[in-house]
Write a protein that holds these residues in place. Sequence first.
Motif, PDB file in Angstrom:
ATOM      1  N   LEU A  58       4.202   2.123   2.162  1.00 35.24           N
ATOM      2  CA  LEU A  58       4.879   2.958   2.117  1.00 35.24           C
ATOM      3  C   LEU A  58       4.214   4.407   2.139  1.00 35.24           C
ATOM      4  N   VAL A  59       4.974   5.169   2.368  1.00 36.16           N
ATOM      5  CA  VAL A  59       4.617   6.474   2.922  1.00 36.16           C
ATOM      6  C   VAL A  59       5.662   7.488   2.344  1.00 36.16           C
ATOM      7  N   SER A  60       5.252   8.111   0.836  1.00 31.67           N
ATOM      8  CA  SER A  60       6.503   8.730  -0.265  1.00 31.67           C
ATOM      9  C   SER A  60       6.738   9.857  -0.355  1.00 31.67           C
ATOM     10  N   GLY A  61       6.580  11.080   1.234  1.00 36.74           N
ATOM     11  CA  GLY A  61       6.909  12.074   1.191  1.00 36.74           C
ATOM     12  C   GLY A  61       6.016  12.918   1.386  1.00 36.74           C
ATOM     13  N   ASP A  62       6.550  14.280   1.672  1.00 33.64           N
ATOM     14  CA  ASP A  62       5.897  15.584   2.369  1.00 33.64           C
ATOM     15  C   ASP A  62       4.779  14.626   3.245  1.00 33.64           C
ATOM     16  N   ILE A  63       5.216  13.881   5.099  1.00 30.97           N
ATOM     17  CA  ILE A  63       4.959  14.253   5.976  1.00 30.97           C
ATOM     18  C   ILE A  63       4.853  14.945   6.857  1.00 30.97           C
ATOM     19  N   ALA A  85       1.126  -1.069   0.347  1.00 28.41           N
ATOM     20  CA  ALA A  85      -0.192   0.261  -0.092  1.00 28.41           C
ATOM     21  C   ALA A  85       0.673   1.186  -0.066  1.00 28.41           C
ATOM     22  N   GLN A  86       0.616   2.935  -0.798  1.00 29.71           N
ATOM     23  CA  GLN A  86       0.992   3.563  -1.192  1.00 29.71           C
ATOM     24  C   GLN A  86       0.589   4.501  -0.065  1.00 29.71           C
ATOM     25  N   LEU A  87       0.794   5.250   0.477  1.00 30.54           N
ATOM     26  CA  LEU A  87       0.015   6.552   0.873  1.00 30.54           C
ATOM     27  C   LEU A  87       1.189   8.209   0.643  1.00 30.54           C
ATOM     28  N   THR A  88       0.382   9.031   1.083  1.00 25.22           N
ATOM     29  CA  THR A  88       1.956  10.485   0.113  1.00 25.22           C
ATOM     30  C   THR A  88       1.382  11.359   1.077  1.00 25.22           C
ATOM     31  N   ASP A  89       1.952  12.067   1.023  1.00 25.72           N
ATOM     32  CA  ASP A  89       1.587  13.917   1.390  1.00 25.72           C
ATOM     33  C   ASP A  89       0.699  13.842   2.182  1.00 25.72           C
ATOM     34  N   CYS A  90       1.078  13.418   3.345  1.00 22.85           N
ATOM     35  CA  CYS A  90       0.184  13.921   4.297  1.00 22.85           C
ATOM     36  C   CYS A  90       0.546  15.594   5.430  1.00 22.85           C
ATOM     37  N   HIS A  91       1.013  16.193   4.672  1.00 18.50           N
ATOM     38  CA  HIS A  91       1.501  17.268   5.529  1.00 18.50           C
ATOM     39  C   HIS A  91       0.754  17.687   6.892  1.00 18.50           C
ATOM     40  N   LEU A  92       0.711  17.032   7.634  1.00 16.68           N
ATOM     41  CA  LEU A  92       0.666  16.617   8.927  1.00 16.68           C
ATOM     42  C   LEU A  92       1.666  18.490   9.882  1.00 16.68           C
ATOM     43  N   HIS A  93       0.931  19.206  10.822  1.00 17.00           N
ATOM     44  CA  HIS A  93       0.943  20.427  12.087  1.00 17.00           C
ATOM     45  C   HIS A  93       1.182  19.813  12.912  1.00 17.00           C
ATOM     46  N   ALA A  94       2.615  20.350  14.070  1.00 16.46           N
ATOM     47  CA  ALA A  94       2.643  20.029  15.524  1.00 16.46           C
ATOM     48  C   ALA A  94       1.050  20.238  15.603  1.00 16.46           C
ATOM     49  N   ASP A  95       0.513  21.122  15.863  1.00 14.83           N
ATOM     50  CA  ASP A  95      -1.074  21.133  16.087  1.00 14.83           C
ATOM     51  C   ASP A  95      -1.693  20.400  15.236  1.00 14.83           C
ATOM     52  N   PRO A  96      -2.285  19.209  16.450  1.00 11.67           N
ATOM     53  CA  PRO A  96      -3.161  18.290  15.819  1.00 11.67           C
ATOM     54  C   PRO A  96      -4.420  18.451  15.279  1.00 11.67           C
ATOM     55  N   ALA A  97      -5.083  19.458  15.880  1.00 14.00           N
ATOM     56  CA  ALA A  97      -5.862  20.021  14.934  1.00 14.00           C
ATOM     57  C   ALA A  97      -6.023  21.494  13.789  1.00 14.00           C
ATOM     58  N   ALA A  98      -4.553  20.904  13.548  1.00 19.57           N
ATOM     59  CA  ALA A  98      -5.277  21.992  11.939  1.00 19.57           C
ATOM     60  C   ALA A  98      -5.415  22.119  11.396  1.00 19.57           C
ATOM     61  N   ARG A  99      -5.646  22.229  10.057  1.00 17.68           N
ATOM     62  CA  ARG A  99      -6.570  22.508   9.299  1.00 17.68           C
ATOM     63  C   ARG A  99      -5.603  22.641   7.830  1.00 17.68           C
ATOM     64  N   SER A 100      -5.658  22.102   6.805  1.00 21.25           N
ATOM     65  CA  SER A 100      -5.451  22.291   5.170  1.00 21.25           C
ATOM     66  C   SER A 100      -6.521  23.388   5.129  1.00 21.25           C
ATOM     67  N   ARG A 101      -6.274  23.346   3.268  1.00 20.73           N
ATOM     68  CA  ARG A 101      -7.414  23.934   2.939  1.00 20.73           C
ATOM     69  C   ARG A 101      -8.116  23.444   2.244  1.00 20.73           C
ATOM     70  N   ALA A 102      -8.381  22.473   3.021  1.00 19.31           N
ATOM     71  CA  ALA A 102      -9.865  21.792   2.501  1.00 19.31           C
ATOM     72  C   ALA A 102     -10.120  20.452   3.634  1.00 19.31           C
ATOM     73  N   GLY A 103      -9.821  20.384   4.769  1.00 26.11           N
ATOM     74  CA  GLY A 103      -9.620  19.572   5.791  1.00 26.11           C
ATOM     75  C   GLY A 103      -9.110  19.310   7.049  1.00 26.11           C
ATOM     76  N   PHE A 104      -8.755  18.188   7.685  1.00 22.97           N
ATOM     77  CA  PHE A 104      -7.973  18.306   8.980  1.00 22.97           C
ATOM     78  C   PHE A 104      -7.780  17.563   8.514  1.00 22.97           C
ATOM     79  N   PRO A 105      -5.645  17.727   8.356  1.00 25.38           N
ATOM     80  CA  PRO A 105      -4.518  16.268   7.702  1.00 25.38           C
ATOM     81  C   PRO A 105      -4.384  15.185   8.518  1.00 25.38           C
ATOM     82  N   LEU A 106      -4.724  15.371   9.974  1.00 26.32           N
ATOM     83  CA  LEU A 106      -4.259  14.359  10.659  1.00 26.32           C
ATOM     84  C   LEU A 106      -5.367  13.386  11.127  1.00 26.32           C
TER      85      LEU A 106
END
Length: 244
Positions: free
Chosen positions: A44-49, A4-25
Amino acid sequence: MRLAQLTDCHLHADPAARSRAGFPLRQLEAVVAAVSAERPDVVLVSGDISQDETAASYQHAHRVLSTLECPWFWLGGNHDQQELMRDVKVIHDDIDLGAWRLLIVDTCVKGHAHGELGEERLGQLVERLAEDDRPTLLAMHHPPLAVGSAWLDEIGLKDRDALWQVLAPFPQVKAILCGHIHQAFAGRQRLEHGDVMVYGCPSTTDQFLAGSDGFAIDEASRPGFRMFDLQGEEWLTWVERIDL
């Protein structure tokens, strides 16, 4: 062997942080739960964790990914601080998939969004490929083909032509997995010995609008992941999406 491949999680230190369209964590947790239901042998997680390049963002990722009941591996993307990643979990460069190999290729250029391998890393890849003729997957963050979005193609792999020249003598390379583009993608590069497939993967967070000249979020698309079933020298791959 099921990968399984997942990718580009774009997490923040703040577990409740928002992205442009959702909540990454929250979205990563949902994707990992769906991946677990597919019973993969390897993930495999292919970057931009990380999005904010913090130690805490990698700790969040490690906590969630460690709920998987199989080995998991990660590689760095242009948003990542790989030193911080390695403090949490080693970055492997060669993953044994039984009858197959998975080679991790670092395409990142510090301080830049685009990818580049350069002569040294290309030379190392040649040496690694010469060691073993098992069917091989390559995994890298940046796509080695144009994907049809002008702004993404500008920040793809700059020396992709050099990569394809390096791969030409190695027919065991069957496919390349990439991140970075936040969308499902399948393309092919024709080499003398046959086609090498290139597969992109949905992000666990926001999706990019395919075919867009400028940056655009695809608000109608959902987070997801890509599956691979490997058998003999053949493979089957598909994308799964999740409901939030």
